[in-house]
Write a protein that holds these residues in place. Structure first.
Motif, PDB file in Angstrom:
ATOM      1  N   LEU A 187       0.724  -1.260   0.034  1.00  0.00           N
ATOM      2  CA  LEU A 187       0.075   0.001   0.191  1.00  0.00           C
ATOM      3  C   LEU A 187       1.045   1.243  -0.124  1.00  0.00           C
ATOM      4  N   LEU A 188       1.963   1.203   0.549  1.00  0.00           N
ATOM      5  CA  LEU A 188       2.729   2.381   0.712  1.00  0.00           C
ATOM      6  C   LEU A 188       4.324   1.883   0.899  1.00  0.00           C
ATOM      7  N   ASP A 189       5.238   2.531   0.066  1.00  0.00           N
ATOM      8  CA  ASP A 189       6.519   2.210   0.122  1.00  0.00           C
ATOM      9  C   ASP A 189       7.427   3.774   0.064  1.00  0.00           C
ATOM     10  N   THR A 190       7.915   4.212   1.134  1.00  0.00           N
ATOM     11  CA  THR A 190       8.422   5.575   0.853  1.00  0.00           C
ATOM     12  C   THR A 190       9.781   5.958   1.714  1.00  0.00           C
ATOM     13  N   PHE A 248      -6.993   6.650   5.601  1.00  0.00           N
ATOM     14  CA  PHE A 248      -6.950   6.194   4.349  1.00  0.00           C
ATOM     15  C   PHE A 248      -8.443   6.518   3.562  1.00  0.00           C
ATOM     16  N   GLN A 253      -5.355   6.644  -1.077  1.00  0.00           N
ATOM     17  CA  GLN A 253      -4.329   7.207  -0.681  1.00  0.00           C
ATOM     18  C   GLN A 253      -4.500   7.251   0.782  1.00  0.00           C
ATOM     19  N   PHE A 254      -3.468   7.594   1.653  1.00  0.00           N
ATOM     20  CA  PHE A 254      -3.451   7.842   2.859  1.00  0.00           C
ATOM     21  C   PHE A 254      -3.252   9.435   2.950  1.00  0.00           C
ATOM     22  N   THR A 263      -0.498  13.629   0.670  1.00  0.00           N
ATOM     23  CA  THR A 263      -0.765  12.112   1.002  1.00  0.00           C
ATOM     24  C   THR A 263       0.399  11.498   1.470  1.00  0.00           C
ATOM     25  N   LEU A 264       0.523  10.507   2.203  1.00  0.00           N
ATOM     26  CA  LEU A 264       1.383  10.029   2.921  1.00  0.00           C
ATOM     27  C   LEU A 264       2.648   9.606   1.969  1.00  0.00           C
ATOM     28  N   ALA A 265       2.119   9.235   0.742  1.00  0.00           N
ATOM     29  CA  ALA A 265       2.905   8.685  -0.343  1.00  0.00           C
ATOM     30  C   ALA A 265       3.923   9.939  -0.836  1.00  0.00           C
ATOM     31  N   SER A 266       3.263  11.083  -0.927  1.00  0.00           N
ATOM     32  CA  SER A 266       3.973  12.443  -1.379  1.00  0.00           C
ATOM     33  C   SER A 266       4.550  13.302  -0.411  1.00  0.00           C
TER      34      SER A 266
END
Length: 357
Positions: free
Chosen positions: A68-71, A145, A151-152, A185-188
């Motif tokens: 779901l997320l990898d940052t 979420f 997205q988170f 978002t948490l991804a960005s």
């Protein structure tokens, strides 16, 4: 460097062609999607050439494509001012979502619950700032979420403060406008960039309304104290009110002006603060009552009853020099409002007393 992760029930493994397996610094079970599904949140060491840790979220027993997320941008590391060691800027927490309230982490790493609609179901992720030698305030960034965007998203930005003396317990939780950091978002999310913006928010002015949130403990305390007071349960009432005091109520180690207004004055709910100030006086905590009621009046001079409550606390301390003007102010405001007949007899009697008597 790219890693392909396979999440198993016993932990996180890498495929055989990965150059180096990252170290798992933190592993947190979670239910983030608002359904019955389960995930794991991992904080991992980053690549050797990166001054950051890695944040990964994946379903339990996931395949690589289900991550779901990898940052590695969310959790930057900075050099300690005391050594060459790198330290995390943000700590990662998974908090339980409940209707009408949300949980935050204070600077002492203790959980506190505040009254504020946030998420209806499921857990949420909190990134909490961490600074050396700062046990007074932090920022909580709460991500939930969104099933539509998958997205988170940043849903709340909070400044959490503890007393800088006494027992260093929680004094306030203030919600800042999310646009302070922008719609992210948490991804960005870029932790370094966010930290700079948060420092500006702390020291300078920001656009939008800052809203102080009420803790569930404070709300419950007033409800219980008021119920005991109305029923005449004097011992229970005074015992409940004692929990409003920091440092065991000692003015030597914890003076009321260091925390009472900061903790119990709520700009959006001055009536609540007035009621607590009244009850503090009725319980015999006159200095605390005066401190809080003066804050209420300073920000809400039109709140007539606060002058009466303030005057009564001054009178109980035999401070007639301050009590008499407060009684007169109350009586004048009541008369101007056409409510002279409702002025208590003690107000008329005490207003006639010479302040120096």
């Amino acid at each position: 460097m790219f890693f392909r992760f396979i999440v198993l029930s016993l932990g996180l493994l890498t495929t055989s062609y990965a150059l180096a397996a990252p170290q798992v610094l933190k592993e947190i079970p979670a239910s983030l999607l608002g359904d019955a599904s389960r995930q794991k949140v991992f904080v991992l060491t980053g690549d050797a050439d990166e001054a950051s840790n890695r944040l990964l979220i994946a379903p339990v027993q996931a395949r690589n494509e289900e991550i779901l997320l990898d940052t590695s941008k969310a959790l930057p590391l900075i050099k300690s001012q005391y050594s060459s060691a790198l330290q995390g800027v943000f700590s990662v927490h998974v908090l339980k979502g409940r209707p009408g309230v949300m949980t935050v982490i204070d600077p002492q790493a203790e959980e506190a619950v505040v009254k504020q609609p946030f998420v209806e179901a499921g857990d949420y992720i909190a990134l909490v700032t961490s600074e050396e030698d700062n046990a007074v305030y932090n920022f909580n960034l709460l991500f939930a979420f969104n099933r539509g965007s998958k997205q988170f998203e940043l849903k709340a930005l909070l400044e959490v403060a503890n007393n800088d003396s006494c027992d260093r317990s929680l004094v306030s939780v203030v919600e800042l406008p999310v646009q302070t950091l922008g719609p992210i978002t948490l991804a960005s999310f870029d932790g370094r960039e966010a930290l700079q913006k948060l420092q500006v928010a702390r020291t300078g002015s920001i656009e939008g309304v800052r809203k102080k949130l009420m803790t569930v403990d404070s709300a419950d305390l007033l409800d219980m104290a008021l119920a005991a007071y109305r029923k005449g349960y004097d011992s229970s009432f005074k015992d409940t009110m004692s929990y409003a005091l920091m440092g065991g109520g000692s003015h030597d180690t914890c003076p009321p002006d260091s925390y009472i207004a900061a903790k119990y004055y709520y700009p959006q709910r001055p009536g609540w603060s007035n009621d607590l100030g009244f009850l503090l006086g009725e319980a015999g905590y006159y200095v605390e009552s005066i401190e809080l009621l003066n804050a209420v009046i300073a920000h809400n001079p039109e709140r007539t009853v606060a002058y009466l409550n303030l005057a009564d606390s001054y009178w109980a301390m035999n401070d007639k020099e301050r009590a008499v003007p407060a009684y007169k102010q109350y009586a004048s405001r009541m008369s101007e409002a056409g409510k002279a007949s409702k002025i208590p007899a003690r107000v008329v009697e005490r207003s006639a007393v010479a302040p120096e008597a």
